[in-house]
Enzyme design. Sequence first.
Site, short mmCIF file in Angstrom:
data_model
loop_
_atom_site.label_atom_id
_atom_site.label_comp_id
_atom_site.label_asym_id
_atom_site.label_seq_id
_atom_site.Cartn_x
_atom_site.Cartn_y
_atom_site.Cartn_z
N SER A 126 0.81 -1.22 0.00
CA SER A 126 0.00 0.00 0.00
C SER A 126 0.85 1.27 0.00
CB SER A 126 -0.85 -0.02 1.28
OG SER A 126 -1.31 1.25 1.60
N GLU A 128 0.30 3.57 1.83
CA GLU A 128 0.44 3.97 3.24
C GLU A 128 1.86 3.70 3.75
OE1 GLU A 128 -1.94 5.35 5.75
OE2 GLU A 128 -2.47 6.08 3.77
N TYR A 150 -1.51 0.14 10.94
CA TYR A 150 -1.82 -0.53 9.66
C TYR A 150 -0.60 -0.50 8.76
CZ TYR A 150 -3.56 -0.89 4.83
OH TYR A 150 -3.74 -1.22 3.51
P1 NDP Z 1 -11.61 -4.57 1.97
O1 NDP Z 1 -11.63 -4.06 3.37
O2 NDP Z 1 -12.75 -4.24 1.07
O3 NDP Z 1 -11.46 -6.17 1.99
C1 NDP Z 1 -10.64 -6.80 2.92
C2 NDP Z 1 -10.88 -8.29 2.88
O4 NDP Z 1 -10.11 -8.93 3.90
C3 NDP Z 1 -12.34 -8.70 3.14
O5 NDP Z 1 -12.68 -9.78 2.32
C4 NDP Z 1 -12.31 -9.13 4.59
O6 NDP Z 1 -13.32 -10.03 4.94
C5 NDP Z 1 -10.94 -9.82 4.64
N1 NDP Z 1 -10.45 -9.99 6.01
C6 NDP Z 1 -10.34 -9.07 6.99
N2 NDP Z 1 -9.85 -9.62 8.11
C7 NDP Z 1 -9.65 -10.94 7.85
C8 NDP Z 1 -9.17 -12.04 8.59
N3 NDP Z 1 -8.82 -11.91 9.88
N4 NDP Z 1 -9.10 -13.25 8.00
C9 NDP Z 1 -9.48 -13.41 6.71
N5 NDP Z 1 -9.96 -12.40 5.94
C10 NDP Z 1 -10.03 -11.18 6.51
O7 NDP Z 1 -10.24 -4.08 1.32
P2 NDP Z 1 -9.88 -3.77 -0.22
O8 NDP Z 1 -10.52 -4.77 -1.07
O9 NDP Z 1 -10.08 -2.32 -0.46
O10 NDP Z 1 -8.30 -3.99 -0.21
C11 NDP Z 1 -7.72 -5.25 -0.50
C12 NDP Z 1 -6.30 -5.28 0.04
O11 NDP Z 1 -5.54 -4.25 -0.58
C13 NDP Z 1 -6.17 -5.05 1.53
O12 NDP Z 1 -5.09 -5.83 1.98
C14 NDP Z 1 -5.83 -3.57 1.64
O13 NDP Z 1 -5.12 -3.31 2.84
C15 NDP Z 1 -4.97 -3.39 0.42
N6 NDP Z 1 -4.94 -2.08 -0.18
C16 NDP Z 1 -6.12 -1.46 -0.54
C17 NDP Z 1 -6.10 -0.26 -1.17
C18 NDP Z 1 -7.36 0.45 -1.55
O14 NDP Z 1 -7.29 1.66 -1.83
N7 NDP Z 1 -8.49 -0.23 -1.61
C19 NDP Z 1 -4.81 0.41 -1.51
C20 NDP Z 1 -3.65 -0.35 -1.14
C21 NDP Z 1 -3.73 -1.55 -0.51
P3 NDP Z 1 -14.79 -9.53 5.43
O15 NDP Z 1 -15.56 -9.25 4.17
O16 NDP Z 1 -15.28 -10.68 6.19
O17 NDP Z 1 -14.59 -8.31 6.25
P1 GDR Z 2 -6.82 5.73 3.68
O1 GDR Z 2 -8.37 5.85 3.27
O2 GDR Z 2 -6.62 5.95 5.12
O3 GDR Z 2 -6.06 6.58 2.72
O4 GDR Z 2 -6.55 4.18 3.41
P2 GDR Z 2 -9.59 6.61 3.95
O5 GDR Z 2 -10.61 6.76 2.89
O6 GDR Z 2 -10.01 5.96 5.23
O7 GDR Z 2 -8.98 8.06 4.34
C1 GDR Z 2 -8.47 8.94 3.36
C2 GDR Z 2 -8.21 10.31 4.01
O8 GDR Z 2 -9.47 10.93 4.33
C3 GDR Z 2 -9.37 11.51 5.62
N1 GDR Z 2 -10.71 11.64 6.20
C4 GDR Z 2 -11.53 10.64 6.53
N2 GDR Z 2 -11.39 9.31 6.39
C5 GDR Z 2 -12.42 8.51 6.77
N3 GDR Z 2 -12.32 7.20 6.60
N4 GDR Z 2 -13.57 9.03 7.33
C6 GDR Z 2 -13.74 10.38 7.51
O9 GDR Z 2 -14.77 10.82 8.01
C7 GDR Z 2 -12.68 11.22 7.08
N5 GDR Z 2 -12.51 12.57 7.07
C8 GDR Z 2 -11.32 12.81 6.54
C9 GDR Z 2 -8.48 10.52 6.37
O10 GDR Z 2 -8.01 11.12 7.57
C10 GDR Z 2 -7.42 10.24 5.32
O11 GDR Z 2 -6.47 11.27 5.35
C11 GDR Z 2 -7.03 3.52 2.24
C12 GDR Z 2 -7.32 2.06 2.60
O12 GDR Z 2 -7.94 1.45 1.51
C13 GDR Z 2 -6.04 1.32 2.93
O13 GDR Z 2 -6.32 -0.08 3.11
C14 GDR Z 2 -5.05 1.49 1.77
O14 GDR Z 2 -3.84 0.85 2.07
C15 GDR Z 2 -4.82 2.96 1.49
O15 GDR Z 2 -6.07 3.59 1.20
C16 GDR Z 2 -3.89 3.18 0.29
#
Ligand code: NDP
Ligand code: GDR
Length: 351
Positions: A126, A128, A150
Amino acid sequence: MSKKALITGITGQDGAYLAQFLLDKGYEVYGTYRRLSTPNFWRLQYLGVFEEVNLIPADLLDASSMLEAIKISQPDEVYHLAAQSFVGASFEQPVGAGEITGLGVTRILEAVREINPNIKFYQASSSELYGNGSLEPQSEATPFCPASPYAAAKLYGYWTTKIYREGYGIFACNGILFNHESPLRGLEFVTRKITNAVAKIALGLEKELKLGNLEAKRDWGYAPEYVESMWLILQQEEPDDYVIATNETHTVQEFIEKAFAVADLEWKNYVSVNEKFFRPLDVHYLQGDFSKANKMLCWEPKVKFDTLVEIMVKEDLQRWQKWLKGERFPWDAPNYPSENKILSRMWRLER
Ligand code: NDP
Ligand code: GDR
């Protein structure tokens, strides 16, 4: 014979899109899901692929279930997407972040190493990882400086993936993906929180939207395009790590302005800042340099910021309109009382 893929976290945003993408490519798709009191298959149903995937119960905390998942599926490729993916929650459950998002990677890589070290492995790394370490667009060469439990756990997963590649010769790769969003995004993430609220406000179902840090800058792309990059990364001759991004950055406030404008609303009449949504530490600026992915994978983003916001607002509006007409379909929002309402009922220790 068709290739087999195992997707951990198939019930999440990326898992569902990737399942659809791999099925279209002719793969036999397996996915892990965990037992919940209320089952969560709505995304797979929404995309119409639930009936086509093979589901295996497994939890990242349980190494034996990871081993079992690999044994059952005998995959050619593993896409390790499962994680506790909400940065904010990792400050409340930092040990869980380490166990699930960090050590979970070792558990599955050990299963790969034991059962079949020829399996190709994708790790969901990520942006992050970069934290607040750089004021320039971040590439594969930019130093990491994580700013949340995280991100620290993801850094562990990133290095574990490299170590298994270099130490054990496993085809293990990191996709360093910047934020990517879609109508299937979880409701607590800021983009979907905004677009769902805009739709409800436009239809008179909600009056306000409370948010945290509006100044944070993110590089937001479109999730269906990002899952393609995961597959491309595993199709290369050599295993490697790649940044996937749009190379554009926008503040949370810009997202809000655009989202309300799509529904012909003036955002200032509805949005307020509430300290409950601030994190102890936040990442201020992310902008990804995807030139390596462009050169090596021929990958580039097509959907940019304005179109992304439009897609998300329009789909949330459409869903609520259909819902109000009595149509029922798999979807997360109707049963969600909104984060603000949950937080108003929630006890937590003062930080
Ligand atoms: P989601 O939160 O939508 O999906 C996460 C998945 O992980 C869900 O299927 C969830 O299951 C499963 N999960 C959570 N905890 C456990 C556990 N203890 N055991 C088994 N499965 C578990 O995330 P995204 O699809 O957005 O992201 C996919 C991956 O990419 C993640 O690893 C995220 O950190 C990473 N990532 C995401 C980005 C983004 O912008 N979306 C950017 C960079 C990295 P359940 O449905 O049951 O909760
Ligand atoms: P992020 O996504 O932390 O970048 O992680 P998120 O959408 O939670 O936050 C983005 C930015 O918005 C600011 N923010 C808020 N965020 C949330 N969730 N709720 C609020 O009310 C709010 N107000 C302001 C946050 O502070 C932050 O700066 C996502 C996830 O998908 C991770 O799993 C992944 O690794 C990274 O993107 C890349």
